[in-house]
Every structure is written in C-alpha cells, then in structure tokens.
Design a protein around this motif. Structure first.
Motif: not given
Length: 155
Positions: A43-63
């Motif tokens: 599905s077309e995801s509105p969510f974006y993120g940044i990982y440090d290794n396997d840990l999601l450390i930052a995220r945003m939703s962009l519609y």
C-alpha cells in the motif's frame, strides 16, 4: 550515513511505533494513523523513517493533498502535509528531523505543516513561513508552509 526510507504499512512498523508512543505526546502519536492504514505491505505508505541499524529512530507522516483542496498556495496545486515528525529522545539534536524535512522538500511540491510542541524555531530554521491565521481555513491550527520556486501564498 543515514537515509530516509518509506515505511511499510504492517504490524512490524506498528511495533516500531510503540517505542515513540511512550516518549512522545499523544498529539504526535502515529500509531492510530498506521492502524487505520494497515491493509497490505505494498500500500502507498505516508510514513517515512530513519533507522540506526535496525532501530527506527526518527519518523514523519507526509500526506499528499489533492490540489482541489488547496487553500494555501498560488497557483492552487497538489501539495504535501507534513502531519507528524518525531525523533527518539536519545537521537535529538543530531539533525535527523532536518534530514526528514529535507526529504519531504526533495519532492519539489509545497509543504504545509502545523507547529506542535513549541517547534516554531525548528520550522523557521527549516525555511518554513508562518501563515497569517484564517479562522475559516485553519480551524485552530498553527500553519507553516514551505514554498518551492514559482509558488506563492494565496491571499
């Protein structure tokens, strides 16, 4: 080097969002947004993120908002609404929020957001402009916009 990734809409991402909820304010929680969007991985995801290794450390939703609903930009056009942006406490002050916002800007369309949690200085630093409050349009929001070239604010 950290890169922004489009997050899949699935239960693994929902589990990753749990770590933000315990640190973040309710108004920044994306858990409910994700639960409402869980359909399939592709599905077309509105969510974006940044990982440090396997840990999601930052995220945003962009519609992406259809131009027929545009009440901010001239000429009226499709634009993005950066709804929520959050960085885990141990990773704040290391430009991960800036990386996410610059990723949103890279699409070349205008962006509207709302300043939450006293983040006005962050949005100004990112080149966003506060919009003169219009009670009919903004309904209690505190809008900021980013304008690419050849785009102006509506009167």
């Amino acid at each position: 080097m950290f890169e922004v990734k489009r997050l899949q809409i699935n239960y693994k991402t929902l589990e990753e969002f749990q770590q933000f909820r315990e640190f973040g304010l309710e108004e920044l929680s994306m858990k409910e947004d994700l639960e409402a969007n869980i359909v399939e991985n592709d599905s077309e995801s509105p969510f974006y993120g940044i990982y440090d290794n396997d840990l999601l450390i930052a995220r945003m939703s962009l519609y992406k908002i259809d131009g027929k609903y545009d009440r901010y930009f001239q000429p009226a056009q499709d634009y993005y609404e950066l709804w929520k942006l959050e960085v885990l406490p141990d990773y704040r002050g290391k430009d991960f929020g800036t990386i996410l916002v610059n990723h949103a800007k890279s699409f070349g369309s205008p962006i509207k957001t709302n300043s939450r949690c006293r983040a006005d200085q962050f949005w100004l630093k990112m080149g966003f402009t506060p919009v003169k409050y219009n009670p009919m349009r903004d309904r209690g929001e505190n809008p900021y916009v980013w304008l690419p070239e050849n785009v102006e604010l509506q009167d």
